[in-house]
Enzyme design. Structure first.
Site, PDB file in Angstrom:
ATOM      1  N   SER A 141       0.806  -1.148   0.144  1.00 27.60           N
ATOM      2  CA  SER A 141       0.019  -0.164   0.127  1.00 27.60           C
ATOM      3  C   SER A 141       0.920   1.336   0.038  1.00 27.60           C
ATOM      4  CB  SER A 141      -0.788   0.096   1.324  1.00 27.60           C
ATOM      5  OG  SER A 141      -1.453   1.212   1.288  1.00 27.60           O
ATOM      6  N   TYR A 154      -2.181  -0.999  10.373  1.00 25.78           N
ATOM      7  CA  TYR A 154      -2.312  -1.306   8.730  1.00 25.78           C
ATOM      8  C   TYR A 154      -1.100  -0.792   8.206  1.00 25.78           C
ATOM      9  CZ  TYR A 154      -4.002  -1.442   4.184  1.00 25.78           C
ATOM     10  OH  TYR A 154      -4.157  -1.538   2.908  1.00 25.78           O
TER      11      TYR A 154
HETATM   12  N1  NAP Z   1      -8.790  -0.640  -1.586  1.00 20.29           N
HETATM   13  C1  NAP Z   1      -7.725   0.013  -1.298  1.00 20.29           C
HETATM   14  O1  NAP Z   1      -7.823   1.263  -1.125  1.00 20.29           O
HETATM   15  C2  NAP Z   1      -6.248  -0.426  -0.963  1.00 20.29           C
HETATM   16  C3  NAP Z   1      -5.256   0.294  -0.800  1.00 20.29           C
HETATM   17  C4  NAP Z   1      -4.048  -0.108  -0.742  1.00 20.29           C
HETATM   18  C5  NAP Z   1      -3.772  -1.563  -0.629  1.00 20.29           C
HETATM   19  N2  NAP Z   1      -4.937  -2.332  -0.546  1.00 20.29           N
HETATM   20  C6  NAP Z   1      -4.600  -3.836  -0.253  1.00 20.29           C
HETATM   21  O2  NAP Z   1      -5.198  -4.555  -1.352  1.00 20.29           O
HETATM   22  C7  NAP Z   1      -5.321  -5.881  -0.956  1.00 20.29           C
HETATM   23  C8  NAP Z   1      -7.110  -6.353  -1.273  1.00 20.29           C
HETATM   24  O3  NAP Z   1      -7.922  -5.236  -0.724  1.00 20.29           O
HETATM   25  P1  NAP Z   1      -9.184  -4.841  -1.494  1.00 20.29           P
HETATM   26  O4  NAP Z   1      -9.172  -3.444  -1.321  1.00 20.29           O
HETATM   27  O5  NAP Z   1      -9.268  -5.581  -2.863  1.00 20.29           O
HETATM   28  O6  NAP Z   1     -10.167  -5.280  -0.240  1.00 20.29           O
HETATM   29  P2  NAP Z   1     -11.396  -6.324  -0.426  1.00 20.29           P
HETATM   30  O7  NAP Z   1     -12.265  -6.043  -1.669  1.00 20.29           O
HETATM   31  O8  NAP Z   1     -12.217  -6.312   0.880  1.00 20.29           O
HETATM   32  O9  NAP Z   1     -10.817  -7.551  -0.709  1.00 20.29           O
HETATM   33  C9  NAP Z   1      -9.958  -8.392   0.106  1.00 20.29           C
HETATM   34  C10 NAP Z   1      -9.912  -9.782  -0.029  1.00 20.29           C
HETATM   35  O10 NAP Z   1      -9.224 -10.698   0.930  1.00 20.29           O
HETATM   36  C11 NAP Z   1      -9.965 -11.396   1.372  1.00 20.29           C
HETATM   37  N3  NAP Z   1      -9.746 -12.041   2.998  1.00 20.29           N
HETATM   38  C12 NAP Z   1     -10.207 -11.109   4.043  1.00 20.29           C
HETATM   39  N4  NAP Z   1      -9.654 -11.609   5.087  1.00 20.29           N
HETATM   40  C13 NAP Z   1      -9.364 -13.020   4.834  1.00 20.29           C
HETATM   41  C14 NAP Z   1      -8.820 -13.859   5.702  1.00 20.29           C
HETATM   42  N5  NAP Z   1      -8.833 -13.924   6.823  1.00 20.29           N
HETATM   43  N6  NAP Z   1      -8.591 -15.167   4.931  1.00 20.29           N
HETATM   44  C15 NAP Z   1      -8.269 -15.132   3.583  1.00 20.29           C
HETATM   45  N7  NAP Z   1      -8.872 -14.243   2.754  1.00 20.29           N
HETATM   46  C16 NAP Z   1      -9.269 -12.974   3.374  1.00 20.29           C
HETATM   47  C17 NAP Z   1     -11.550 -11.238   1.151  1.00 20.29           C
HETATM   48  O11 NAP Z   1     -12.054 -12.323   0.873  1.00 20.29           O
HETATM   49  P3  NAP Z   1     -13.141 -13.036   2.011  1.00 20.29           P
HETATM   50  O12 NAP Z   1     -13.908 -12.126   2.786  1.00 20.29           O
HETATM   51  O13 NAP Z   1     -13.976 -13.848   1.058  1.00 20.29           O
HETATM   52  O14 NAP Z   1     -12.530 -13.909   2.852  1.00 20.29           O
HETATM   53  C18 NAP Z   1     -11.429 -10.515  -0.098  1.00 20.29           C
HETATM   54  O15 NAP Z   1     -11.227 -11.401  -1.282  1.00 20.29           O
HETATM   55  C19 NAP Z   1      -5.335  -5.761   0.586  1.00 20.29           C
HETATM   56  O16 NAP Z   1      -3.911  -6.363   0.819  1.00 20.29           O
HETATM   57  C20 NAP Z   1      -5.320  -4.397   0.907  1.00 20.29           C
HETATM   58  O17 NAP Z   1      -4.612  -3.933   2.015  1.00 20.29           O
HETATM   59  C21 NAP Z   1      -6.166  -1.807  -0.811  1.00 20.29           C
END
Ligand code: NAP
Length: 267
Positions: A141, A154
């Site tokens: 991130s 985080y």
């Molecule tokens: N969105 C942003 O602004 C942003 C910015 C920077 C970095 N990121 C990073 O991008 C990555 C993806 O996030 P996203 O934004 O795409 O969020 P998201 O749509 O909420 O997706 C998160 C994913 O992780 C899975 N997950 C959560 N807890 C889990 C667990 N305990 N075991 C296995 N799977 C789990 C969820 O699936 P289930 O609920 O089905 O398990 C979901 O598929 C993360 O590492 C996040 O920190 C996001």
């Protein structure tokens, strides 16, 4: 652009992980998709098999759970149908004043963002190294470089991911295996509202598809850290010339101005 045979993508049931899965399937890669919500994964798998003719394995696993993580490690290291690309994407954030956060949720956050991110490449790398072919994408991130107060645990966990990726990339340099940390800024996904980013607007927003595309291209070019989106990239470059104490204060002020009072949440 490198063509991958079989990719394991964690957190493929939504957001950035799902964008990685779709993009890799479109490029012809077979997939192992991992998350907790089986129905979502099955629906995605069915769609990708039909649309792209690729094989998709569904693995339901809560990566904060030791035995579930062990099952995914076993798949990452399996010799049959080996994984040549690991996308360590699943992540979670606790949001709010640190002193008000739930300790159990913080522990799960660290288990997912740090422990699983270390254990899965540890399982998959020996095979990749012996085949002299492989890739690891760790989804970090922008907050790993620009401290975000109220997303403090985080940010710290993502700093770990970026530094871990840099060290690992250097360790495997010249072996045929590449390692990348992709550092997205605000990307509208299901996790946005849980991170206090529900109403985010502006030129710094990136789409999940863009993040996946930039990451896979950067990995193919041998980059080690990439920040998708020109505005985010500029922000990170700018932050390097600002004294750290000033940056900290500025981000602290921004967090105080934008935070709903007393809010603490996780996801
Ligand atoms: N969105 C942003 O602004 C942003 C910015 C920077 C970095 N990121 C990073 O991008 C990555 C993806 O996030 P996203 O934004 O795409 O969020 P998201 O749509 O909420 O997706 C998160 C994913 O992780 C899975 N997950 C959560 N807890 C889990 C667990 N305990 N075991 C296995 N799977 C789990 C969820 O699936 P289930 O609920 O089905 O398990 C979901 O598929 C993360 O590492 C996040 O920190 C996001």
């Amino acid at each position: 652009m490198t063509t991958w045979c079989r990719a394991l993508v964690t957190g493929a049931s939504s957001g950035i992980g799902q964008a990685f899965a779709r993009r890799l399937a479109r490029d012809g890669a077979d997939l192992v998709v991992v998350a907790r919500r089986t129905e979502r994964l099955e629906r995605l798998a069915g769609e990708l098999r039909e649309r792209h003719g690729v094989a998709v394995e569904v693995v339901t696993a809560d990566l904060t759970d030791r035995s579930a993580l062990a099952r995914v490690e076993a798949r990452a290291s399996a010799r049959a149908d080996p994984i040549d690309l690991l996308v360590n994407n699943a992540g979670a954030a606790t949001y709010g004043p640190f002193a008000a956060l739930d300790p159990a949720q913080m522990t799960d956050e660290i288990a997912l963002n740090v422990i699983a991110v270390v254990r899965l490449p540890r399982a998959g790398l020996p095979g990749m190294l012996s085949r002299r072919r492989g890739g690891v994408v760790n989804v970090s991130s922008v907050s790993s470089m620009v401290v975000l107060p109220t997303l403090t645990v985080y940010s710290a966990s993502k700093s770990f991911v970026t530094v871990f990726s840099e060290g690992l990339a250097e360790e495997v340099h010249g072996t045929g295996v590449s390692v990348l940390a992709v550092c997205p800024g605000t990307t509208p996904t299901e996790s946005g509202p849980r991170m206090g980013l529900g109403n985010a607007r502006g030129p710094f927003l990136t789409s999940p598809d863009h993040v996946a595309d930039v990451a896979l291209r950067a990995l193919g070019r041998g980059k080690v850290v990439v920040v998708p989106g020109p505005v985010n990239d500029l922000l990170v470059r700018g932050s390097r010339v600002v004294p750290r104490s000033l940056l900290r204060r500025g981000m602290g002020l921004a967090a105080r101005l934008t935070a709903p009072r007393g809010d603490a949440s996780s996801g």
